[in-house]
Design a protein around this motif. Structure first.
Motif, mmCIF file in Angstrom:
data_model
loop_
_atom_site.group_PDB
_atom_site.id
_atom_site.type_symbol
_atom_site.label_atom_id
_atom_site.label_comp_id
_atom_site.label_asym_id
_atom_site.label_seq_id
_atom_site.Cartn_x
_atom_site.Cartn_y
_atom_site.Cartn_z
ATOM 1 N N THR A 1 3.857 69.577 -13.264
ATOM 2 C CA THR A 1 3.196 70.583 -14.277
ATOM 3 C C THR A 1 2.141 69.778 -14.786
ATOM 4 N N ALA A 2 1.197 70.368 -15.635
ATOM 5 C CA ALA A 2 0.017 69.545 -15.860
ATOM 6 C C ALA A 2 0.218 69.013 -17.322
ATOM 7 N N THR A 3 -0.595 68.016 -17.542
ATOM 8 C CA THR A 3 -0.461 67.250 -18.779
ATOM 9 C C THR A 3 -1.756 66.969 -19.452
ATOM 10 N N ASP A 4 -1.934 67.423 -20.791
ATOM 11 C CA ASP A 4 -3.262 67.469 -21.341
ATOM 12 C C ASP A 4 -3.591 66.011 -21.678
ATOM 13 N N ILE A 5 -4.490 65.412 -20.899
ATOM 14 C CA ILE A 5 -5.120 64.105 -21.203
ATOM 15 C C ILE A 5 -6.190 63.798 -21.914
ATOM 16 N N ASP A 6 -7.003 65.053 -22.161
ATOM 17 C CA ASP A 6 -8.197 64.727 -23.114
ATOM 18 C C ASP A 6 -8.671 66.210 -23.603
ATOM 19 N N SER A 7 -8.300 66.304 -25.008
ATOM 20 C CA SER A 7 -8.404 67.640 -25.712
ATOM 21 C C SER A 7 -9.955 67.960 -26.209
ATOM 22 N N ASN A 8 -10.795 67.391 -25.551
ATOM 23 C CA ASN A 8 -12.056 67.347 -25.772
ATOM 24 C C ASN A 8 -12.760 68.624 -25.281
ATOM 25 N N ASP A 9 -12.872 69.458 -26.181
ATOM 26 C CA ASP A 9 -13.166 71.136 -25.796
ATOM 27 C C ASP A 9 -14.694 71.187 -25.294
ATOM 28 N N ASP A 10 -15.661 70.256 -25.445
ATOM 29 C CA ASP A 10 -16.745 70.244 -24.852
ATOM 30 C C ASP A 10 -17.049 69.490 -23.573
ATOM 31 N N ILE A 11 -16.023 69.138 -22.810
ATOM 32 C CA ILE A 11 -15.935 68.649 -21.639
ATOM 33 C C ILE A 11 -16.349 69.894 -20.639
ATOM 34 N N PHE A 12 -17.293 69.188 -19.605
ATOM 35 C CA PHE A 12 -17.575 70.356 -18.444
ATOM 36 C C PHE A 12 -17.554 69.707 -17.117
ATOM 37 N N ASP A 13 -17.594 68.425 -16.896
ATOM 38 C CA ASP A 13 -17.142 67.886 -15.518
ATOM 39 C C ASP A 13 -16.442 66.452 -15.577
ATOM 40 N N THR A 14 -15.750 66.361 -14.546
ATOM 41 C CA THR A 14 -14.911 64.981 -14.706
ATOM 42 C C THR A 14 -15.012 64.398 -13.212
ATOM 43 N N PHE A 15 -14.532 62.864 -13.046
ATOM 44 C CA PHE A 15 -14.170 62.164 -12.044
ATOM 45 C C PHE A 15 -13.005 61.528 -12.147
ATOM 46 N N THR A 16 -12.279 61.332 -10.865
ATOM 47 C CA THR A 16 -11.035 60.645 -11.028
ATOM 48 C C THR A 16 -10.954 59.587 -9.771
ATOM 49 N N ALA A 17 -10.625 58.359 -10.235
ATOM 50 C CA ALA A 17 -10.687 57.176 -9.252
ATOM 51 C C ALA A 17 -9.499 56.364 -9.336
ATOM 52 N N GLY A 18 -8.966 56.100 -8.214
ATOM 53 C CA GLY A 18 -7.780 55.166 -8.292
ATOM 54 C C GLY A 18 -7.824 53.630 -7.896
ATOM 55 N N LEU A 19 -7.636 52.875 -8.467
ATOM 56 C CA LEU A 19 -8.130 51.506 -8.360
ATOM 57 C C LEU A 19 -6.804 50.773 -7.592
ATOM 58 N N PRO A 20 -7.243 49.846 -6.709
ATOM 59 C CA PRO A 20 -6.106 49.082 -5.761
ATOM 60 C C PRO A 20 -4.973 48.503 -6.713
ATOM 61 N N ASP A 21 -5.126 48.169 -7.844
ATOM 62 C CA ASP A 21 -3.940 47.791 -8.802
ATOM 63 C C ASP A 21 -3.124 48.827 -9.369
ATOM 64 N N GLY A 22 -3.366 50.077 -8.785
ATOM 65 C CA GLY A 22 -2.434 51.212 -9.018
ATOM 66 C C GLY A 22 -3.020 51.958 -10.241
ATOM 67 N N SER A 23 -3.979 51.345 -11.210
ATOM 68 C CA SER A 23 -4.550 52.298 -12.204
ATOM 69 C C SER A 23 -5.486 53.170 -11.803
ATOM 70 N N MET A 24 -5.737 53.910 -12.648
ATOM 71 C CA MET A 24 -6.666 55.505 -12.546
ATOM 72 C C MET A 24 -7.505 55.401 -13.455
ATOM 73 N N HIS A 25 -8.686 55.887 -13.395
ATOM 74 C CA HIS A 25 -9.646 56.123 -14.246
ATOM 75 C C HIS A 25 -10.047 57.732 -14.014
ATOM 76 N N VAL A 26 -10.133 58.464 -15.287
ATOM 77 C CA VAL A 26 -10.683 59.887 -15.352
ATOM 78 C C VAL A 26 -11.735 59.806 -16.294
ATOM 79 N N GLY A 27 -12.857 60.337 -15.719
ATOM 80 C CA GLY A 27 -14.177 60.303 -16.527
ATOM 81 C C GLY A 27 -14.494 61.833 -16.914
ATOM 82 N N THR A 28 -15.329 61.868 -17.782
ATOM 83 C CA THR A 28 -15.751 63.273 -18.091
ATOM 84 C C THR A 28 -17.141 63.104 -18.787
ATOM 85 N N ILE A 29 -17.798 64.421 -18.777
ATOM 86 C CA ILE A 29 -19.137 64.422 -19.365
ATOM 87 C C ILE A 29 -18.953 65.424 -20.510
ATOM 88 N N ALA A 30 -19.449 65.065 -21.652
ATOM 89 C CA ALA A 30 -19.276 66.068 -22.727
ATOM 90 C C ALA A 30 -20.437 65.849 -23.948
#
Length: 464
Positions: free
Chosen positions: A435-464
């Protein structure tokens, strides 16, 4: 005649108690950008409808608020900003009958003998589900639902077969406004913990689009579009330090961007230039940017692009052509671009897309269908595309999507829901979706990126 069984205003918010009715006996007009009887945008129709919800206007066929009768057809007349309050039988005189499938926000469903209400938007067009504003039946203590379905047996207390869809003759589509803002980054650790808050990594408030890709050396590249200026690249080092932005493309007409990293350490950045198509710019493993871009797709109708690098060194660029679906073009490990694109999804309603590669060589392309949600289509490691997409998110309000594969074989899909923020959904290595998890509740967000790093961490970016 107007419907004489409706005694309360039902809409997309809870109304005040009926005891407040006397407060609104002499109301003020709804907010107006239009003039009475003149052209009006769909967004203003809904804003005017919401104004009576906010004011708690009661139902009263003998009463008027802001110059309009307080009943179902008076409510529609107010929302359409007519010169007077029509009735259910005469609303068709200023409108044109449409099919249910053509309904758009600001249109109405009208049962001319009894009742009418405003269509506010599809929640899942494929099933007939939608939102609406209406006068409601007082027998329901919650003031009734705020959603209906054209395929149900009844709507607002009457058989659906009694209603027809109508479009006001002077309604106009809103002029698209390109949103812009600054870029923020939120991290998910390899252990699965999300950073408590996002960090602003680019304070340029003119950014309209963003993409990202992680290289094998642990660096993360974030690409941003600034209209009139072009394309900028910002890097996060393996130790977590962000650099200043580098201007990598001065074409001020770029509207969309995607990025893909390859196992050899090269980075490919794809940009969309309306009327021209898709251009590819490369950064070598040593950090040198190509002096110019390569024109890889001349289809000037392309509106959005996604890209992913596979473990075998190939790059897949997926382009969205409104009305014609999604097309996939491949760059071989030797550097040769395919002569033509392959249509992988013919759904002409797709509005956004993303792509992500997994360590096993499979490729996932996510698409957004307004009113329906997010769909996932898979390409196997042997190169076979699935015959159909899987419906992985039924939220019809999703407007943008990004995705990334992690070293452990899981896939993360991050969806933007306007007014709600970003929701993260995971596909396990066994193929099951969470199921989906709310990871950022900023209601001004209109675009996003997702990137996974070799160490297993992940970055989710947004424009707001």
């Amino acid at each position: 005649m107007t419907h004489n069984r409706r005694t309360r205003l039902r809409a997309l918010a809870t109304l005040v108690a009926a005891g407040a009715a006397a407060t609104f006996a002499c109301g003020t007009p709804a907010h107006a950008d239009s003039t009475a009887g003149g052209p009006i945008t769909r967004s203003e129709v809904l804003t005017r409808a919401q104004s009576w919800v906010d004011a708690g206007v009661p139902y009263n066929q003998a009463g008027y608020y802001g110059g309009y009768r307080e009943d179902c057809s008076g409510y529609v007349s107010m929302a359409w900003h007519l010169t007077s309050s029509l009735v259910t039988q005469t609303l068709p005189d200023v409108s044109t009958k449409e099919s249910f499938s053509a309904l758009a926000p600001g249109d109405i469903l009208d049962y001319t003998a009894e009742h009418t209400f405003l269509f506010a938007g599809w929640t899942d067009k494929s099933t007939g589900a939608f939102k609406y504003y209406a006068d409601s039946n007082p027998s329901d203590p919650t003031h009734g639902p705020t959603a209906g379905n054209v395929n149900n047996s009844t709507m607002e207390g009457w058989p659906t077969g009694y209603y027809d869809a109508y479009r006001y003759d002077k309604i106009v589509d809103d002029t698209p406004v390109t949103p812009h803002g600054t870029v923020w980054d939120r991290t998910r650790s390899a252990a699965g913990s999300w950073q408590s808050s996002a960090d602003e990594i680019d304070s340029n408030g003119a950014i309209t689009a963003v993409a990202a890709a992680a290289l094998p050396n642990g660096t993360l590249h974030v690409e941003t579009v600034v209209p009139g200026s072009g394309l900028w690249d910002r890097t996060r080092s393996a130790n977590g330090t962000w650099s200043a932005a580098t201007h990598i493309d001065t074409n001020g007409n770029i509207t969309a961007v995607a990025a893909a990293a390859l196992p050899d350490g090269t980075l490919h950045v794809e940009s969309v230039v309306p009327g021209s198509g898709v251009w590819d710019r490369t950064r070598s493993a040593s950090g040198t940017w190509a002096s110019s871009s390569t024109h890889i797709d001349t289809n000037g109708n392309i509106s959005a692009v996604a890209a992913a690098g596979l473990p075998d060194g190939t790059v897949h660029v997926d382009s969205l052509v409104p009305g014609a679906g999604v097309w996939d073009r491949t760059r071989s490990a030797s550097g040769t671009w395919a002569a033509a694109s392959t249509q992988l999804d013919d759904n002409g309603s797709i509005s956004a897309l993303s792509a992500a590669a997994l360590p096993d060589g499979t490729l996932h392309v996510e698409t957004v269908v307004p009113g329906s949600g997010v769909w996932d289509r898979t390409r196997s490691a042997s190169g076979t595309w699935a015959a159909a997409s899987s419906h992985i998110d039924q939220n019809g309000d999703v407007s943008s999507v990004s995705s990334a594969g992690l070293p452990d074989g899981t896939l993360h899909v991050d969806a933007v829901v306007p007014g709600s923020g970003v929701w993260d959904r995971t596909r396990s290595t066994s193929g099951s979706w969470s199921t989906a998890t709310d990871i950022d509740s900023n209601d001004d967000i209109f675009d996003t990126f997702t990137a996974g790093l070799p160490d297993g961490s992940m970055h989710v970016g947004t424009i707001a």
